[in-house]
Write an enzyme that holds these catalytic residues in place. Structure first.
Site, mmCIF file in Angstrom:
data_model
loop_
_atom_site.group_PDB
_atom_site.id
_atom_site.type_symbol
_atom_site.label_atom_id
_atom_site.label_comp_id
_atom_site.label_asym_id
_atom_site.label_seq_id
_atom_site.Cartn_x
_atom_site.Cartn_y
_atom_site.Cartn_z
ATOM 1 N N HIS A 113 37.281 46.924 62.020
ATOM 2 C CA HIS A 113 38.249 45.859 61.744
ATOM 3 C C HIS A 113 38.692 45.859 60.291
ATOM 4 O O HIS A 113 38.164 46.606 59.456
ATOM 5 C CB HIS A 113 37.664 44.496 62.130
ATOM 6 C CG HIS A 113 36.440 44.090 61.353
ATOM 7 N ND1 HIS A 113 36.505 43.513 60.108
ATOM 8 C CD2 HIS A 113 35.117 44.172 61.657
ATOM 9 C CE1 HIS A 113 35.279 43.249 59.669
ATOM 10 N NE2 HIS A 113 34.414 43.647 60.588
ATOM 11 N N CYS A 171 29.381 45.538 61.199
ATOM 12 C CA CYS A 171 30.561 46.234 61.708
ATOM 13 C C CYS A 171 31.118 47.191 60.671
ATOM 14 O O CYS A 171 30.587 47.323 59.568
ATOM 15 C CB CYS A 171 31.615 45.208 62.132
ATOM 16 S SG CYS A 171 31.109 44.191 63.541
#
Length: 236
Positions: free
Chosen positions: A196, A212
């Site tokens: 992301h 992440c």
């Protein structure tokens, strides 16, 4: 006029087929036997096209931009190391074009291109204890300006930081998921790991995320435009 049994059976079969199709898609309005009324098209939110390292300078790739009515600030190139700028590199791999390869220790993500090339992006990753433990997954789907909700493990680990967001945060410049997200699934199950964007470009090249893989917003927009749902992602 009477119809033969064969013609009657053909007419009934055609009627049945047409009735099945109407449950999937409505037929277009007919003006006459040969002209159909064009359907109105809802305009997409206005966004600037992503710059590409194949053709554009760093200043243009990391410029301020408008994306779906959100403003993305320019990246200060004086603070972005040259090796952290998006670029096309020689890259030998047995993975097919369209695959994502993440080198966590080196803090790079590669999008495999044909002819031994790849687009290289600098990334921020999670600390070793919370990073994806390697292996492969599939990009099940992707989203623009995604909504974010911290996991229960994140809230338990750091309630002072995450408890206030337990009901989720709408997409936008203040959302920690940034401008785009790619959702990683393995064996049909959500891994809860994402590739992301970020609203903290200073975190790129570091191990400071919740686990992440994060990219500069301008970079995740470029990667998002290249990746197809179902693409393979390999994390080392």
């Amino acid at each position: 006029m009477s119809l033969s049994p064969l013609k009657l059976s053909l007419l009934f079969a055609c009627a049945a087929a047409l009735s099945a199709c109407t449950t999937v898609q409505n037929p277009p309005s007919v003006l006459n036997a040969s002209v159909t009324q064009p359907q109105p098209v809802k305009p997409e939110p206005v966004s600037e096209p992503a710059a590409t390292p194949e053709t554009d300078s760093a200043a243009h790739m990391y410029r301020a931009m408008t994306d779906q009515n959100y403003q993305i600030p320019a990246i200060d190139l004086a603070k972005l190391k040259p090796e952290h700028r998006r670029t096309v590199v020689d890259y030998k791999t047995t993975e097919k074009p369209g695959t994502i390869i993440v080198d966590q220790p080196a803090r790079y993500l590669y999008f495999v291109l044909p002819e031994g090339k790849a687009v290289r992006y600098a990334v921020g990753v999670g600390p070793a204890a919370r990073g994806f433990n390697g292996g492969d997954a599939i990009i099940a789907h992707k989203a623009a300006w995604p909504r974010w909700t911290p996991t229960q493990n994140m809230i338990k680990r750091n309630p002072n930081q995450y408890l206030r967001y337990k009901d989720g945060v709408d997409g936008g410049p203040g959302n920690p998921m940034g401008a785009r997200a790619l959702y990683m699934h393995k064996d049909g199950i959500d891994t809860y790991y994402r590739v992301h964007g970020t609203n903290k470009p200073s975190s790129i090249g570091k191990g400071v995320s919740a686990g992440c893989i994060r990219l500069i917003n301008q970079d995740i927009i470029d990667l998002h435009s290249r990746v197809k749902p179902g693409a393979r992602i390999v994390v080392k």
